[in-house]
Design a protein around this motif. Structure first.
Motif, PDB file in Angstrom:
ATOM      1  N   UNK A  99       0.813  -1.217   0.000  1.00 54.72           N
ATOM      2  CA  UNK A  99       0.000   0.000   0.000  1.00 54.72           C
ATOM      3  C   UNK A  99       0.850   1.274   0.000  1.00 54.72           C
ATOM      4  N   UNK A 100       2.105   1.196   0.465  1.00 53.95           N
ATOM      5  CA  UNK A 100       2.946   2.399   0.512  1.00 53.95           C
ATOM      6  C   UNK A 100       3.998   2.445  -0.588  1.00 53.95           C
ATOM      7  N   UNK A 101       4.136   1.393  -1.368  1.00 58.67           N
ATOM      8  CA  UNK A 101       5.197   1.379  -2.376  1.00 58.67           C
ATOM      9  C   UNK A 101       4.998   2.424  -3.464  1.00 58.67           C
ATOM     10  N   UNK A 102       3.759   2.849  -3.692  1.00 62.29           N
ATOM     11  CA  UNK A 102       3.510   3.905  -4.677  1.00 62.29           C
ATOM     12  C   UNK A 102       4.201   5.204  -4.315  1.00 62.29           C
ATOM     13  N   UNK A 103       4.316   5.475  -3.022  1.00 58.49           N
ATOM     14  CA  UNK A 103       5.052   6.671  -2.581  1.00 58.49           C
ATOM     15  C   UNK A 103       6.497   6.604  -3.061  1.00 58.49           C
ATOM     16  N   UNK A 104       7.129   5.460  -2.839  1.00 54.43           N
ATOM     17  CA  UNK A 104       8.527   5.271  -3.247  1.00 54.43           C
ATOM     18  C   UNK A 104       8.658   5.365  -4.772  1.00 54.43           C
ATOM     19  N   UNK A 105       7.767   4.691  -5.481  1.00 53.26           N
ATOM     20  CA  UNK A 105       7.829   4.689  -6.949  1.00 53.26           C
ATOM     21  C   UNK A 105       7.713   6.098  -7.525  1.00 53.26           C
ATOM     22  N   UNK A 106       6.783   6.889  -6.999  1.00 52.08           N
ATOM     23  CA  UNK A 106       6.598   8.255  -7.494  1.00 52.08           C
ATOM     24  C   UNK A 106       7.734   9.177  -7.066  1.00 52.08           C
ATOM     25  N   UNK A 107       8.394   8.857  -5.959  1.00 55.66           N
ATOM     26  CA  UNK A 107       9.466   9.701  -5.433  1.00 55.66           C
ATOM     27  C   UNK A 107      10.748   9.599  -6.245  1.00 55.66           C
ATOM     28  N   UNK A 108      10.963   8.472  -6.904  1.00 58.73           N
ATOM     29  CA  UNK A 108      12.266   8.199  -7.501  1.00 58.73           C
ATOM     30  C   UNK A 108      12.265   8.273  -9.022  1.00 58.73           C
ATOM     31  N   UNK A 109      13.330   8.873  -9.542  1.00 56.00           N
ATOM     32  CA  UNK A 109      13.575   8.868 -10.977  1.00 56.00           C
ATOM     33  C   UNK A 109      14.448   7.677 -11.344  1.00 56.00           C
TER      34      UNK A 109
END
Length: 129
Positions: A99-109
């Protein structure tokens, strides 16, 4: 650039290594505005690290590289110890963690997740593979 482990990568990860504890090197390059998202991800991910026996050993901002090739500068570096590959695999498969992995995915280039294994006793390198 990939920022999240994929199924085939996880399968290979599980089949490699001698077992036992390892340290995951995280090299991170933030997307525009991504630092705040990653900070939120980190805050929430701590629960899962504790649940699966992981430990944040170090987190720091990158600065100007002393020796690096083009594109080898990173915004942040983290070292995270896990009790084993199975624990890491269970953590990333946890539905609550998902549920929180989307935060990481959107945060990183861009990101590098590099599992590392300790050298032999006394800091002596093992023979080349």
């Amino acid at each position: 650039m990939a920022v999240d482990p994929q199924g085939a990568d996880l399968a290979q990860f599980m089949n490699e290594g001698p077992g036992g504890p390892f340290v995951m090197l995280n090299l991170l390059r933030f997307a525009p505005g991504g630092r705040a998202l990653y900070d939120e991800y980190s805050r929430r991910a701590g629960v899962f690290l504790a649940r699966y026996g992981g430990e944040l050993l170090y987190a720091g901002d990158g600065s100007t590289p002393l020796v690096a090739g083009q594109g080898q500068s990173w915004d942040a570096v983290l070292l995270v110890r896990y009790p084993g590959r199975e624990a890491f695999s269970r953590m990333v498969a946890d539905p609550e963690y998902q549920e929180i992995t989307g935060l990481r995915s959107r945060a990183l280039a861009e990101a590098v997740l590099q599992p590392t294994e300790p050298w032999g006793t006394g800091g002596t390198p093992r023979t080349a593979r």
